[in-house]
Write an enzyme that holds these catalytic residues in place. Structure first.
Site, PDB file in Angstrom:
ATOM      1  N   ASN A  68     -72.837 -16.539  76.337  1.00 29.15           N
ATOM      2  CA  ASN A  68     -73.932 -15.633  75.978  1.00 29.15           C
ATOM      3  C   ASN A  68     -74.043 -15.375  74.472  1.00 29.15           C
ATOM      4  O   ASN A  68     -74.497 -14.317  74.045  1.00 29.15           O
ATOM      5  CB  ASN A  68     -73.840 -14.325  76.779  1.00 29.15           C
ATOM      6  CG  ASN A  68     -72.546 -13.581  76.532  1.00 29.15           C
ATOM      7  OD1 ASN A  68     -71.711 -14.012  75.753  1.00 29.15           O
ATOM      8  ND2 ASN A  68     -72.389 -12.452  77.197  1.00 29.15           N
TER       9      ASN A  68
ATOM     10  N   HIS B 259     -70.747 -11.695  70.710  1.00 30.03           N
ATOM     11  CA  HIS B 259     -69.963 -10.524  71.105  1.00 30.03           C
ATOM     12  C   HIS B 259     -70.342  -9.367  70.207  1.00 30.03           C
ATOM     13  O   HIS B 259     -70.657  -9.560  69.036  1.00 30.03           O
ATOM     14  CB  HIS B 259     -68.457 -10.825  70.932  1.00 30.03           C
ATOM     15  CG  HIS B 259     -67.600  -9.591  71.014  1.00 30.03           C
ATOM     16  ND1 HIS B 259     -67.160  -9.072  72.207  1.00 30.03           N
ATOM     17  CD2 HIS B 259     -67.131  -8.753  70.045  1.00 30.03           C
ATOM     18  CE1 HIS B 259     -66.436  -7.977  71.969  1.00 30.03           C
ATOM     19  NE2 HIS B 259     -66.414  -7.763  70.668  1.00 30.03           N
TER      20      HIS B 259
ATOM     21  N   LYS C 132     -70.395 -16.779  69.269  1.00 31.42           N
ATOM     22  CA  LYS C 132     -69.478 -17.461  70.179  1.00 31.42           C
ATOM     23  C   LYS C 132     -69.651 -18.986  70.099  1.00 31.42           C
ATOM     24  O   LYS C 132     -70.653 -19.485  69.579  1.00 31.42           O
ATOM     25  CB  LYS C 132     -69.714 -16.955  71.606  1.00 31.42           C
ATOM     26  CG  LYS C 132     -69.350 -15.470  71.796  1.00 31.42           C
ATOM     27  CD  LYS C 132     -69.521 -15.057  73.252  1.00 31.42           C
ATOM     28  CE  LYS C 132     -69.120 -13.611  73.462  1.00 31.42           C
ATOM     29  NZ  LYS C 132     -69.246 -13.199  74.893  1.00 31.42           N
TER      30      LYS C 132
ATOM     31  N   TYR D  52     -59.395 -10.595  74.506  1.00 32.38           N
ATOM     32  CA  TYR D  52     -60.054 -10.193  75.748  1.00 32.38           C
ATOM     33  C   TYR D  52     -59.068  -9.626  76.776  1.00 32.38           C
ATOM     34  O   TYR D  52     -59.370  -9.613  77.978  1.00 32.38           O
ATOM     35  CB  TYR D  52     -60.819 -11.377  76.343  1.00 32.38           C
ATOM     36  CG  TYR D  52     -62.155 -11.600  75.656  1.00 32.38           C
ATOM     37  CD1 TYR D  52     -63.185 -10.670  75.771  1.00 32.38           C
ATOM     38  CD2 TYR D  52     -62.389 -12.741  74.892  1.00 32.38           C
ATOM     39  CE1 TYR D  52     -64.408 -10.860  75.143  1.00 32.38           C
ATOM     40  CE2 TYR D  52     -63.615 -12.946  74.258  1.00 32.38           C
ATOM     41  CZ  TYR D  52     -64.619 -12.002  74.398  1.00 32.38           C
ATOM     42  OH  TYR D  52     -65.837 -12.185  73.778  1.00 32.38           O
TER      43      TYR D  52
ATOM     44  N   THR E 243     -75.491  -8.364  78.901  1.00 31.13           N
ATOM     45  CA  THR E 243     -74.486  -9.425  78.991  1.00 31.13           C
ATOM     46  C   THR E 243     -75.087 -10.721  79.532  1.00 31.13           C
ATOM     47  O   THR E 243     -74.822 -11.807  79.005  1.00 31.13           O
ATOM     48  CB  THR E 243     -73.331  -8.968  79.913  1.00 31.13           C
ATOM     49  OG1 THR E 243     -72.831  -7.713  79.436  1.00 31.13           O
ATOM     50  CG2 THR E 243     -72.216  -9.998  79.944  1.00 31.13           C
TER      51      THR E 243
ATOM     52  N   ARG F  12     -79.355 -12.364  72.835  1.00 34.08           N
ATOM     53  CA  ARG F  12     -78.982 -13.104  74.048  1.00 34.08           C
ATOM     54  C   ARG F  12     -80.221 -13.675  74.757  1.00 34.08           C
ATOM     55  O   ARG F  12     -80.165 -14.779  75.300  1.00 34.08           O
ATOM     56  CB  ARG F  12     -78.149 -12.205  74.969  1.00 34.08           C
ATOM     57  CG  ARG F  12     -76.712 -12.077  74.452  1.00 34.08           C
ATOM     58  CD  ARG F  12     -75.929 -11.012  75.143  1.00 34.08           C
ATOM     59  NE  ARG F  12     -74.487 -11.100  74.840  1.00 34.08           N
ATOM     60  CZ  ARG F  12     -73.613 -10.147  75.128  1.00 34.08           C
ATOM     61  NH1 ARG F  12     -74.008  -9.041  75.706  1.00 34.08           N
ATOM     62  NH2 ARG F  12     -72.340 -10.300  74.816  1.00 34.08           N
TER      63      ARG F  12
ATOM     64  N   PHE G 175     -63.207 -13.603  85.862  1.00 35.04           N
ATOM     65  CA  PHE G 175     -63.717 -14.554  84.877  1.00 35.04           C
ATOM     66  C   PHE G 175     -62.840 -14.682  83.633  1.00 35.04           C
ATOM     67  O   PHE G 175     -63.201 -15.390  82.694  1.00 35.04           O
ATOM     68  CB  PHE G 175     -65.149 -14.185  84.471  1.00 35.04           C
ATOM     69  CG  PHE G 175     -65.306 -12.786  83.899  1.00 35.04           C
ATOM     70  CD1 PHE G 175     -64.998 -12.501  82.572  1.00 35.04           C
ATOM     71  CD2 PHE G 175     -65.771 -11.753  84.699  1.00 35.04           C
ATOM     72  CE1 PHE G 175     -65.144 -11.225  82.053  1.00 35.04           C
ATOM     73  CE2 PHE G 175     -65.915 -10.456  84.187  1.00 35.04           C
ATOM     74  CZ  PHE G 175     -65.599 -10.207  82.867  1.00 35.04           C
TER      75      PHE G 175
ATOM     76  N   ARG H  62     -75.453  -3.291  69.849  1.00 34.86           N
ATOM     77  CA  ARG H  62     -75.533  -3.477  71.304  1.00 34.86           C
ATOM     78  C   ARG H  62     -77.007  -3.615  71.740  1.00 34.86           C
ATOM     79  O   ARG H  62     -77.326  -4.440  72.594  1.00 34.86           O
ATOM     80  CB  ARG H  62     -74.874  -2.298  72.045  1.00 34.86           C
ATOM     81  CG  ARG H  62     -73.376  -2.160  71.857  1.00 34.86           C
ATOM     82  CD  ARG H  62     -72.557  -3.316  72.371  1.00 34.86           C
ATOM     83  NE  ARG H  62     -72.792  -3.642  73.760  1.00 34.86           N
ATOM     84  CZ  ARG H  62     -72.031  -4.503  74.469  1.00 34.86           C
ATOM     85  NH1 ARG H  62     -70.980  -5.113  73.882  1.00 34.86           N
ATOM     86  NH2 ARG H  62     -72.297  -4.771  75.705  1.00 34.86           N
TER      87      ARG H  62
ATOM     88  N   GLU I 129     -61.096  -4.334  66.534  1.00 37.55           N
ATOM     89  CA  GLU I 129     -61.522  -5.743  66.544  1.00 37.55           C
ATOM     90  C   GLU I 129     -61.729  -6.274  65.124  1.00 37.55           C
ATOM     91  O   GLU I 129     -61.445  -7.448  64.852  1.00 37.55           O
ATOM     92  CB  GLU I 129     -62.799  -5.889  67.384  1.00 37.55           C
ATOM     93  CG  GLU I 129     -62.542  -5.620  68.869  1.00 37.55           C
ATOM     94  CD  GLU I 129     -63.818  -5.618  69.708  1.00 37.55           C
ATOM     95  OE1 GLU I 129     -64.918  -5.780  69.144  1.00 37.55           O
ATOM     96  OE2 GLU I 129     -63.697  -5.459  70.932  1.00 37.55           O
TER      97      GLU I 129
HETATM   98  P1  GDP Z   1     -70.337  -7.692  76.804  1.00 39.65           P
HETATM   99  O1  GDP Z   1     -69.780  -6.414  76.234  1.00 39.65           O
HETATM  100  O2  GDP Z   1     -71.831  -7.628  77.044  1.00 39.65           O
HETATM  101  O3  GDP Z   1     -69.957  -8.901  75.981  1.00 39.65           O
HETATM  102  O4  GDP Z   1     -69.711  -7.894  78.254  1.00 39.65           O
HETATM  103  P2  GDP Z   1     -68.233  -7.631  78.846  1.00 39.65           P
HETATM  104  O5  GDP Z   1     -67.374  -6.891  77.870  1.00 39.65           O
HETATM  105  O6  GDP Z   1     -68.425  -7.024  80.201  1.00 39.65           O
HETATM  106  O7  GDP Z   1     -67.645  -9.101  79.070  1.00 39.65           O
HETATM  107  C1  GDP Z   1     -67.095  -9.816  78.016  1.00 39.65           C
HETATM  108  C2  GDP Z   1     -67.598 -11.235  78.104  1.00 39.65           C
HETATM  109  O8  GDP Z   1     -67.113 -11.826  79.310  1.00 39.65           O
HETATM  110  C3  GDP Z   1     -69.108 -11.386  78.201  1.00 39.65           C
HETATM  111  O9  GDP Z   1     -69.768 -11.313  76.952  1.00 39.65           O
HETATM  112  C4  GDP Z   1     -69.237 -12.753  78.841  1.00 39.65           C
HETATM  113  O10 GDP Z   1     -69.015 -13.805  77.881  1.00 39.65           O
HETATM  114  C5  GDP Z   1     -68.074 -12.740  79.827  1.00 39.65           C
HETATM  115  N1  GDP Z   1     -68.478 -12.250  81.147  1.00 39.65           N
HETATM  116  C6  GDP Z   1     -68.819 -10.975  81.506  1.00 39.65           C
HETATM  117  N2  GDP Z   1     -69.119 -10.888  82.797  1.00 39.65           N
HETATM  118  C7  GDP Z   1     -68.948 -12.143  83.317  1.00 39.65           C
HETATM  119  C8  GDP Z   1     -69.101 -12.696  84.627  1.00 39.65           C
HETATM  120  O11 GDP Z   1     -69.453 -12.005  85.590  1.00 39.65           O
HETATM  121  N3  GDP Z   1     -68.829 -14.030  84.749  1.00 39.65           N
HETATM  122  C9  GDP Z   1     -68.438 -14.803  83.707  1.00 39.65           C
HETATM  123  N4  GDP Z   1     -68.183 -16.121  83.924  1.00 39.65           N
HETATM  124  N5  GDP Z   1     -68.280 -14.314  82.461  1.00 39.65           N
HETATM  125  C10 GDP Z   1     -68.549 -13.005  82.256  1.00 39.65           C
END
Ligand code: GDP
Length: 142
Positions: free
Chosen positions: A114, A117, A11, A51, A93, A104, A59, A87, A128
């Site tokens: 973070n 992805h 990212k 996304y 996350t 991470r 968010f 993963r 994807e």
């Molecule tokens: P991942 O699969 O671990 O990447 O997590 P998710 O699919 O739930 O979320 C996608 C991305 O959204 C994450 O990698 C973060 O960059 C962002 N994100 C997820 N949860 C939050 C949150 O609670 N707040 C904010 N600001 N960003 C978030």
């Protein structure tokens, strides 16, 4: 592509701070093989589409803004059971909750910024991968 391939993105936070090489080396040391890679700067439309599953989340706008803030590095990675393996390798996350030694934990700034992805299912990995690469751009076993 079931099973052995997954899609990752280094990212903009990690790419901009010069961590792409370290993260890639970290993953290669764990047995992931790079099968496609590019450096690109996502448009608003591309980030929004990628996304889209998070469209209703509070968010979403901030996430899209972050993902368009600078270049990123999508890659297709190959490893046995690649989706689950990646993963585990990237960690939770929120880097504050990520296990020691994960990407991470080592490289991320915050729950949003973070570093990386990773696809969360074989179906999403295939979808994807095709979002960023044509089939001919992905190296396959001969
Ligand atoms: P991942 O699969 O671990 O990447 O997590 P998710 O699919 O739930 O979320 C996608 C991305 O959204 C994450 O990698 C973060 O960059 C962002 N994100 C997820 N949860 C939050 C949150 O609670 N707040 C904010 N600001 N960003 C978030």
């Amino acid at each position: 592509m079931a099973g052995d391939y997954t899609l990752t993105i280094i990212k903009p936070d990690a790419f901009n701070s010069g961590k792409a090489g370290k993260i890639t080396a970290h993953l290669e040391q764990q047995g992931f093989k790079i099968r496609a890679a590019r450096v690109m700067h996502l448009t608003d439309a591309e980030a929004g589409e990628f996304y889209a599953v998070h469209r209703e989340r509070p968010f979403y706008a901030s996430l899209c803004n972050f993902m368009t803030s600078g270049p990123c590095m999508p890659m297709v990675l190959e490893k046995t059971d690649a989706v689950a393996a990646l993963r585990v390798a990237i960690g939770a996350t929120d880097p504050a909750e990520a296990d020691a030694g994960t990407v991470r934990k080592l490289f991320a700034e915050s729950k949003e910024r973070n570093a990386i992805h990773a696809s969360d299912s074989d179906d999403n990995a295939a979808r994807e991968a095709r979002f960023f690469f044509s089939e001919s751009e992905i190296i396959r076993a001969r």
